[in-house]
Enzyme design. Structure first.
Site, PDB file in Angstrom:
ATOM      1  N   HIS A 225       0.840  -1.199   0.000  1.00 61.26           N
ATOM      2  CA  HIS A 225       0.000   0.000   0.000  1.00 61.26           C
ATOM      3  C   HIS A 225       0.875   1.249   0.000  1.00 61.26           C
ATOM      4  O   HIS A 225       1.946   1.269   0.605  1.00 61.26           O
ATOM      5  CB  HIS A 225      -0.935  -0.002   1.206  1.00 61.26           C
ATOM      6  CG  HIS A 225      -1.968  -1.081   1.135  1.00 61.26           C
ATOM      7  ND1 HIS A 225      -2.752  -1.432   2.202  1.00 61.26           N
ATOM      8  CD2 HIS A 225      -2.342  -1.890   0.110  1.00 61.26           C
ATOM      9  CE1 HIS A 225      -3.578  -2.397   1.849  1.00 61.26           C
ATOM     10  NE2 HIS A 225      -3.331  -2.699   0.576  1.00 61.26           N
ATOM     11  N   GLU A 228       1.501   8.336  -3.186  1.00 64.79           N
ATOM     12  CA  GLU A 228       2.667   8.903  -3.880  1.00 64.79           C
ATOM     13  C   GLU A 228       2.291  10.069  -4.790  1.00 64.79           C
ATOM     14  O   GLU A 228       1.205  10.120  -5.360  1.00 64.79           O
ATOM     15  CB  GLU A 228       3.397   7.820  -4.683  1.00 64.79           C
ATOM     16  CG  GLU A 228       2.543   7.051  -5.665  1.00 64.79           C
ATOM     17  CD  GLU A 228       3.220   5.789  -6.180  1.00 64.79           C
ATOM     18  OE1 GLU A 228       4.051   5.202  -5.442  1.00 64.79           O
ATOM     19  OE2 GLU A 228       2.916   5.375  -7.314  1.00 64.79           O
ATOM     20  N   HIS A 335     -10.084  -3.434  -6.883  1.00 61.21           N
ATOM     21  CA  HIS A 335      -9.560  -4.652  -7.515  1.00 61.21           C
ATOM     22  C   HIS A 335      -9.586  -5.874  -6.590  1.00 61.21           C
ATOM     23  O   HIS A 335      -9.012  -6.902  -6.910  1.00 61.21           O
ATOM     24  CB  HIS A 335      -8.153  -4.447  -8.112  1.00 61.21           C
ATOM     25  CG  HIS A 335      -7.138  -3.867  -7.174  1.00 61.21           C
ATOM     26  ND1 HIS A 335      -6.299  -2.850  -7.560  1.00 61.21           N
ATOM     27  CD2 HIS A 335      -6.800  -4.158  -5.907  1.00 61.21           C
ATOM     28  CE1 HIS A 335      -5.488  -2.535  -6.546  1.00 61.21           C
ATOM     29  NE2 HIS A 335      -5.775  -3.331  -5.538  1.00 61.21           N
ATOM     30  N   GLY A 368       2.579   0.307 -11.448  1.00 63.28           N
ATOM     31  CA  GLY A 368       3.771  -0.490 -11.695  1.00 63.28           C
ATOM     32  C   GLY A 368       4.448  -0.830 -10.384  1.00 63.28           C
ATOM     33  O   GLY A 368       4.023  -1.704  -9.647  1.00 63.28           O
ATOM     34  N   HIS A 391      -4.151  -5.985 -12.162  1.00 64.79           N
ATOM     35  CA  HIS A 391      -4.304  -4.911 -11.161  1.00 64.79           C
ATOM     36  C   HIS A 391      -2.971  -4.257 -10.833  1.00 64.79           C
ATOM     37  O   HIS A 391      -2.927  -3.328 -10.023  1.00 64.79           O
ATOM     38  CB  HIS A 391      -4.960  -5.447  -9.896  1.00 64.79           C
ATOM     39  CG  HIS A 391      -4.031  -6.072  -8.890  1.00 64.79           C
ATOM     40  ND1 HIS A 391      -3.117  -7.057  -9.209  1.00 64.79           N
ATOM     41  CD2 HIS A 391      -3.886  -5.849  -7.548  1.00 64.79           C
ATOM     42  CE1 HIS A 391      -2.456  -7.409  -8.113  1.00 64.79           C
ATOM     43  NE2 HIS A 391      -2.902  -6.698  -7.096  1.00 64.79           N
ATOM     44  N   ALA A 393       1.732  -4.768 -11.518  1.00 69.03           N
ATOM     45  CA  ALA A 393       2.804  -5.539 -12.139  1.00 69.03           C
ATOM     46  C   ALA A 393       2.771  -6.983 -11.670  1.00 69.03           C
ATOM     47  O   ALA A 393       3.090  -7.904 -12.434  1.00 69.03           O
ATOM     48  CB  ALA A 393       4.157  -4.910 -11.810  1.00 69.03           C
ATOM     49  N   GLY A 394       2.384  -7.213 -10.425  1.00 65.42           N
ATOM     50  CA  GLY A 394       2.374  -8.567  -9.877  1.00 65.42           C
ATOM     51  C   GLY A 394       3.743  -8.953  -9.344  1.00 65.42           C
ATOM     52  O   GLY A 394       4.779  -8.615  -9.922  1.00 65.42           O
TER      53      GLY A 394
END
Length: 469
Positions: A225, A228, A335, A368, A391, A393-394
């Protein structure tokens, strides 16, 4: 001191099934807990009976737990022999664990359709990046623990060069007006309409959670989380009505905090009691939508989603006020959620566990990493994906692997090379721990159109070792 003596009748009275489990339990308890009272011993056995999987590693209780699980499997609801076919996007870089979890999910009796997104990796229940459509059934762990985990991007009217020229102003806003990590609350809770929802008065579970929910509104979890500051480049038509160009933006990622976690835990336990499944699919237990429990969870889940949205809005309100900005536009999406949708003429419950809604024309944000760009996308309504997309980059590495293989020096080097300031965070969230977002986006070109980018510049994450995500 009198030694413990148990009877089969006593075990049957607390719910032990007929069969070897009773004699195994009596022998083990009388040997390993011989100085316990009968009441204390039966309390222990009740706990093992409730969740035998939790005791498989316990030296004293694992034989009992193992036999109970074998007995439970004999009574389990069988999975389909022929799974529902599903589309895999980005199959070349999806780990085996995620595929195995999805293969179990599409064998559920209630499964109708599924899809696996290119950012997929192993989780609990559904894999992260898994999409599953069911008939008249909602799966609490198909939604996940962090119900309504979502993205929220605010595009602001401030000159973009201020991020460099007045960086301390934006850092100060993050430090003073955001809170991160498990259990964090504001001393003076914010006011929000969602906290007045009637369910907080009507459902005992939610009534107990109201005070914590009020304190945590406008805070963020741990793990991945973040809040930014960065640069937004609009390149195509969005639903924001903004001209192409570069803007200053604020992006946040978090969910429903302790409220969602407690809802998920409570109703998952209930689902597992009502819907016993084989071990490999146990976390995919469902609640029927026309049952009282199913309707309770559905209402609580939607409330948690509204709470997550209100929490993001409170974060953004604080930050916008602190910097004197004006809001130009906003893009946001859940998501970790379930939706009622019609596919092929049938109303289904579509679970997106770490997947972005991507119905035709619907905009969302796919982040990202702390240095890699995020993407503003517009859905193409692809049927094979159940109108879904990745949802994020994973993860390419687990948190443990990342902390063991990535040094703080390497992380700081990456941050310097990309001109990113990080507050909090650690190697477990380093860019190298994630898949290449550009490869993920390339694998889903048929699912979304890219209409903008977000480049992080000043990032705040939890620094207390929290693992919420």
């Amino acid at each position: 001191m009198t030694k413990l003596k148990l009877t089969g009748k006593a075990l049957r009275n607390i719910g032990f099934p007929e069969g070897p489990a009773i004699s195994i339990a009596i022998t083990a308890m009388e040997q390993r807990f011989k100085h316990h009272t009968e009441a204390a011993a039966l309390d222990i056995l009740k706990q093992v009976l409730t969740d035998p999987m939790a005791y498989l590693a316990d030296d004293a209780l694992r034989k009992i737990a193992g036999r109970l699980m074998e007995a439970k499997e004999e009574e389990d609801i069988p999975l389909k022999e022929i799974p529902v076919p599903y589309e895999i996007f980005g199959a070349g870089f999806i780990e085996t664990g995620a595929l195995q979890q999805m293969n179990s999910a599409v064998r559920l009796p209630v499964a109708v359709a599924g899809a696996l997104m290119p950012d997929a990796h192993q989780g609990y229940g559904l894999p992260i990046g898994g999409v599953l459509a069911t008939n008249n059934a909602v799966i609490p762990y198909g939604v996940g623990v962090d119900i309504g985990c979502r993205m929220c991007l605010s595009i602001l009217d401030l000159p973009v060069d201020q991020l460099d020229k007045k960086a301390s102003r934006f850092i100060d806003a993050l430090m003073k007006h955001t809170k991160f990590g498990a259990g964090e609350e504001w001393d003076e809770p914010a006011e929000a309409a969602v906290l007045e929802h009637h369910l907080f008065r009507e459902l005992p579970l939610l009534r107990r959670l109201l005070d914590k929910a009020a304190g945590q509104l406008g805070t963020s979890g741990g793990g991945n989380h973040f809040v930014e500051w960065g640069l937004v480049q609009i390149t195509g038509a969005t639903d924001c009505h903004l001209a192409p160009g570069t803007y200053l933006g604020l992006l946040s990622h978090s969910g429903s905090r302790g409220l969602g976690a407690q809802i998920a835990t409570y109703y998952t336990r209930l689902a597992r009691e009502l819907c016993p499944l084989p071990r490999e699919a146990a976390h995919l237990a469902w609640l029927e939508m026309d049952s009282e429990a199913g309707q309770e969870y559905w209402q609580a889940m939607n409330l948690a989603g509204d709470y997550a949205s209100a929490s993001h809005h409170e974060i953004h309100r604080r930050m916008i006020k602190a910097t004197g900005a004006q809001l130009l536009a906003r893009v946001e999406n859940h998501h970790n959620f379930a939706w009622k949708e019609v596919h092929n003429g049938q109303e289904l419950i579509v679970h997106r566990k770490g997947a972005t809604p991507a119905a035709k024309g619907v905009c969302g944000v796919i982040p990202g990493s702390m240095t890699a760009p995020g993407y503003i996308v517009r859905g193409r309504g692809d049927a094979a994906s159940l109108h879904s997309a990745a949802h994020g980059a994973g993860r390419a590495m687990s948190r443990f692997t990342a902390t063991q293989s990535i040094t703080r020096y390497e992380l700081n080097k990456q941050l310097r090379e990309h001109g990113v300031t990080l507050i909090g965070g650690g190697p477990d969230e380093a860019p190298m721990a994630y898949k290449n977002i550009n490869e993920v986006m390339a694998a889903q070109q048929g699912l979304v159109d890219v209409v903008g980018r977000f480049q992080p510049k000043i990032v705040r994450m939890a620094d207390d070792g929290s693992k919420e995500d």
